[in-house]
Each structure stands twice: as structure tokens, then as C-alpha cells.
Enzyme design. Structure first.
Site, mmCIF file in Angstrom:
data_model
loop_
_atom_site.group_PDB
_atom_site.id
_atom_site.type_symbol
_atom_site.label_atom_id
_atom_site.label_comp_id
_atom_site.label_asym_id
_atom_site.label_seq_id
_atom_site.Cartn_x
_atom_site.Cartn_y
_atom_site.Cartn_z
ATOM 1 N N LYS A 1 0.809 -1.216 0.000
ATOM 2 C CA LYS A 1 0.000 0.000 0.000
ATOM 3 C C LYS A 1 0.846 1.271 0.000
ATOM 4 C CE LYS A 1 -4.314 -1.864 1.656
ATOM 5 N NZ LYS A 1 -3.988 -3.245 2.113
HETATM 6 C C1 LIG Z 1 -4.736 -4.282 1.728
HETATM 7 C C2 LIG Z 1 -4.041 -5.565 1.712
HETATM 8 C C3 LIG Z 1 -4.478 -6.612 0.893
HETATM 9 C C4 LIG Z 1 -5.732 -6.521 0.068
HETATM 10 O O1 LIG Z 1 -5.603 -5.606 -1.006
HETATM 11 P P1 LIG Z 1 -6.936 -5.069 -1.727
HETATM 12 O O2 LIG Z 1 -6.449 -4.070 -2.719
HETATM 13 O O3 LIG Z 1 -7.780 -4.457 -0.658
HETATM 14 O O4 LIG Z 1 -7.582 -6.244 -2.357
HETATM 15 C C5 LIG Z 1 -3.732 -7.772 0.880
HETATM 16 N N1 LIG Z 1 -2.643 -7.910 1.654
HETATM 17 C C6 LIG Z 1 -2.195 -6.939 2.451
HETATM 18 C C7 LIG Z 1 -0.988 -7.174 3.286
HETATM 19 C C8 LIG Z 1 -2.877 -5.728 2.502
HETATM 20 O O5 LIG Z 1 -2.438 -4.761 3.295
#
Ligand SMILES: *Cc1c(COP(=O)(O)O)cnc(C)c1O
Length: 438
Positions: free
Chosen positions: A107
Site C-alpha cells: 500500500k
Molecule cells: C490491503 C491488503 C491486501 C488486500 O488488497 P486489496 O487491494 O484491498 O484487495 C492484501 N494484503 C495486504 C498485506 C494488505 O495490506
């Protein structure tokens, strides 16, 4: 490039308008009016491009003239200034490690791009912007870190009390300054609902300049395409494109991968790797979409019962379920399977998975086992240390805590505790009391 609302195609916005508003005024999600196609010759020469050149070329059509070329070059370079290695784990399975950014999760990419775009757009405005965001774990830290100290932007983060790991919690509650953390006695879906309701509140809209940093924001969603291109640069067997397995919760990350695919990135298939939260799997099987309450699992960043980005995926495929099913398969993986594979992969291949990556690994393995000769990679979306409380009992080994986390563990927690109550949030936002908590 203009963006339309998924609820109303005639409602249009530029990239900057879409990024500042977050969600369209009619509650729809912004979606690009056309899918830009990769320039000719791009794929043939992809190996010779630097990450920065590649990122600029991919992002430019989406940003249009909202940001000058020079500024966009700076923004993309700062967004991706850490490695994205594609690492072999088994003969058929590689991992795309997305945890080398400042908060050790994928993210960081979306959060860094978005914070820099917003910082750029608010430079010449007199009103402060308030970014309101719900997190199931990793979003909060990435957003907090991305926006920390950005002038003219206040950030308010809602997270479900007791449902994020200690590491995740310290990443969003220890910064202070322009970052306010709200600990909600409820689930992630409660937090998300509070954020959605705040955006619809007339009084709040009048008095504050509110925007969202959830993965529905185009400035967070779109740059997530980039690492699928970085992976392809490192993919050796270009004649046999990869099966790509994406640990999915809100479906923003996989939707970005599918967008890259629709603009010309080679991929054999996509696998939506889900935990017990199987809304999309049920939809692909039955054709009926039924939102569910979220279920708590070991891969808590994917505990989403009503994935907001799924409408974008449907939009990408013209709302045609059969076209979507040609390219996308979903699996639901249990916590027991997740624990077992963390142990097995550690023992057999000496690779330590985090619970989200583990779900991605199993789902990919499952798909490959029925497709002879196919190879692929899964996205390792977070560093295992973020989930040491899950992993250490399984492997029996301690994961060394990186220095960047260790320093946070001793710092005082700064957060405001709240029931899932729209009024309480509204009062807090209106009081202008955010500053008091700094
Ligand atoms: C947010 C997140 C996900 C999921 O991603 P999305 O875009 O919401 O599908 C998977 N793994 C981790 C570690 C995350 O922080």
C-alpha cells in the site's frame, strides 16, 4: 483523460478533480472513460526501460494535463524509490515482493503517489484538505506515512479496535502531527461505513474539504498497476506469460492488475486469492452478488465482506460475467491451510510467507495444478514481521524486528476511541478538535 462515475456515465471529472473528491458525488467510483493502450513497441523494449521511465509512460495518460510532465516525473520517482524484486520460490512459483517500502506493505505505492498528488493539488488552495480513511490494517500505516508532514492536509484514520496487529497499530498511532488515529469499537466494515456516511453528510461537506484515501481513490488505485509491469520486466519466459495471484480484500490491487492487462500487459490468467471472505468467489460461481458481513481471519487486511473495487472490475469487462471468468478465477483459503503452507514453504523452500502472501501462494498452486506447464507469481503484499504474532507460533522461529518498527514500539499511542457512531465522528470533525489531539 476524464473519469466517469460508475453510477452515471455522464458525470465526468478530470484526474485532479477525481483525486481530490475521492468518491464521485453520486456515490459511484471514478473510472477512466477509455483504457489507454500501451504505446507500440513498448513491450518489446520493456527490459531496457528504467523503473522511472516505465512508471511515467504508464501513468501519463491517466493523469493527462492535471500534472506537468516534470512534476509527474518527480512524483512517480518518489513513489517507486524502493525495489520490487520477483523472487523464485519453487520451480513454477515466484513471489513479487511488495514489502520493501517504508511501511513494509504494497500500500506504500498507492499512498505515496496519492499523497504527493494531493499535496501538489492543494498547493494553491486556501482551505486545508481532510483525508478521511478506514483501514483494515495496512492502509492506515501507509497513508499516515505517505501524508505525514504534507502541508495543508489533515489525515483522519479509522481502524477496528483489536483487529489490527501491534505493528500495524503503532505505524498509525505514533506519528501525531497532521495524523489523527481513531480506534473504533467495531469491524472494518463499520469503519468503512462511517467514512462513507461522513462523505454523504451535507453539513460536513459544507464545512470541510473532505476526501478519501481508501483504494477507491483513483490516485491510490491507478499506480498499483506499476509493479505488475516491473514484474513483467523481470519475467524470463516472455513467450509464456505469468499466472498472477493477488491476495485480495477490497479488490483494488487485483483491479489495477486487470487494468494493466486490459491496456496490453501480457498475463495468462489472474487468480483472486481470498480468505474466508468469499463474496467474489460466490459471485463468480452463482452470478449473483451478495455482500456479506466480514469474517475475521489471520490475513486480516483481506477481511472484507463487500469489496468496494469490485464494481470497477465489472466495469472493465463491460459488466459481462463470462468475459471476466475467462481471465479471473477466485479461491477461498482457510486459516488452517494458511498456517500449514507457511510452515511447509519455510521448511521446503526456506521462504517465509506472511499470511496474505500464503493465501496467494496456495491459490496460485491450486490454479497451476490444473493447468499443465503454466507458471506464475503471487504478490507478497506485506513483510512477515508485520504478522509475527501469527507466524512465529507456526514456524517456531522469531522474526527479527526491523529497526524502522522497533523504534515505534516504545512510543506512546496517540488515538481517540469511539463507538461506530456517525454523530461522534461528525462532532470530532466539526469541532476542529483534530488539532487538539496532535
Ligand atoms: C490491503 C491488503 C491486501 C488486500 O488488497 P486489496 O487491494 O484491498 O484487495 C492484501 N494484503 C495486504 C498485506 C494488505 O495490506
Amino acid at each position: 483523460m476524464k473519469y466517469y462515475s460508475t453510477n452515471n456515465k455522464s458525470l465526468r471529472a478530470s484526474f485532479s478533480e477525481a483525486a481530490i473528491q475521492g468518491q464521485a458525488p453520486d456515490k459511484g467510483l471514478y473510472f477512466p472513460e477509455t483504457i489507454p493502450q500501451l504505446p507500440s513497441g513498448f513491450l518489446d523494449s520493456i527490459d531496457t526501460l528504467s523503473k522511472e521511465e516505465l512508471a511515467f509512460t504508464v501513468m501519463k495518460p491517466y493523469v493527462g494535463d492535471s500534472i506537468s510532465d516534470t512534476d509527474l516525473q518527480t512524483i512517480v520517482s518518489e513513489t517507486i524509490n524502493f525495489p520490487f524484486p520477483l523472487v523464485p520460490v519453487t520451480p513454477a512459483i515466484s513471489t513479487l515482493e511488495l514489502f520493501h517500502g517504508p511501511t513494509l506493505a504494497f500500500k506504500d505505492v498507492g499512498a505515496r503517489f496519492m499523497s504527493r498528488c494531493l499535496g501538489h493539488f492543494v498547493k494553491n488552495r486556501d482551505k486545508e484538505v481532510t483525508v478521511l480513511v478506514a483501514t483494515s490494517g495496512d492502509t492506515g500505516g501507509a497513508v499516515a506515512n505517505g501524508f505525514y508532514g504534507v502541508e495543508g492536509v489533515n489525515v483522519v484514520i479509522l481502524y477496528p479496535s483489536g483487529k489490527v496487529s501491534r505493528t500495524q497499530e503503532v505505524q498509525l498511532t505514533t506519528l501525531g502531527k497532521n495524523i489523527t488515529a481513531i480506534e473504533v469499537d467495531g469491524t472494518f466494515d463499520d469503519c468503512q461505513q462511517m467514512v462513507k456516511n461522513a462523505f454523504m453528510d451535507e453539513e460536513l461537506k459544507k464545512s470541510l474539504f473532505l476526501t478519501s484515501a481508501n483504494s477507491i481513490n483513483v490516485a491510490r488505485w491507478l499506480p498499483q498497476q506499476l509493479y505488475y509491469f516491473f514484474a513483467y520486466q523481470q519475467w524470463k519466459d516472455k513467450g509464456n506469460p505469468p499466472v498472477i495471484s493477488v491476495p485480495s480484500g477490497n479488490f483494488g490491487n487485483i483491479c489495477a492488475g486487470l487494468l494493466a492487462y486490459c491496456s496490453g500487459l501480457p498475463a495468462q490468467h489472474f487468480v483472486a486469492a481470498c480468505n474466508a471472505n468469499d463474496t467474489v468467489l460466490q459471485f463468480l460461481e452463482s452470478g449473483t452478488y451478495t455482500a456479506k458481513a466480514s469474517v475475521s481471519t489471520l490475513s486480516n487486511a483481506m477481511d472484507v465482506g463487500n469489496p468496494s473495487n469490485f464494481v470497477r472490475i465489472m466495469e472493465l469487462f463491460g459488466n459481462q460475467l463470462p468475459s471476466l471468468k475467462n481471465i479471473l478465477t477466485a479461491y477461498s483459503i482457510s486459516d488452517d491451510e494458511t498456517k500449514t503452507v507457511i510452515k511447509d514453504v519455510q521448511e521446503k523452500y526456506h521462504y517465509l510467507l506472511d499470511p496474505h502472501g500464503a493465501v496467494g501462494f496456495i491459490a496460485l498452486q491450486r490454479y497451476l495444478s490444473s493447468h499443465d506447464g503454466a507458471k506464475g507469481y503471487f504478490l507478497e503484499t506485506a513483510h512477515p514481521v508485520k504478522f509475527y504474532d501469527v507466524i512465529e507460533p507456526v514456524t517456531g522461529q522469531t522474526i527479527p524486528v526491523p529497526e524502522s518498527i522497533a523504534v515505534l514500539l516504545d512510543q506512546p499511542k496517540k488515538s481517540i476511541r469511539m463507538k461506530p457512531d456517525d454523530e461522534a465522528l461528525k462532532v470530532l470533525l466539526l469541532e476542529g478538535s483534530l488539532q487538539l489531539h496532535r
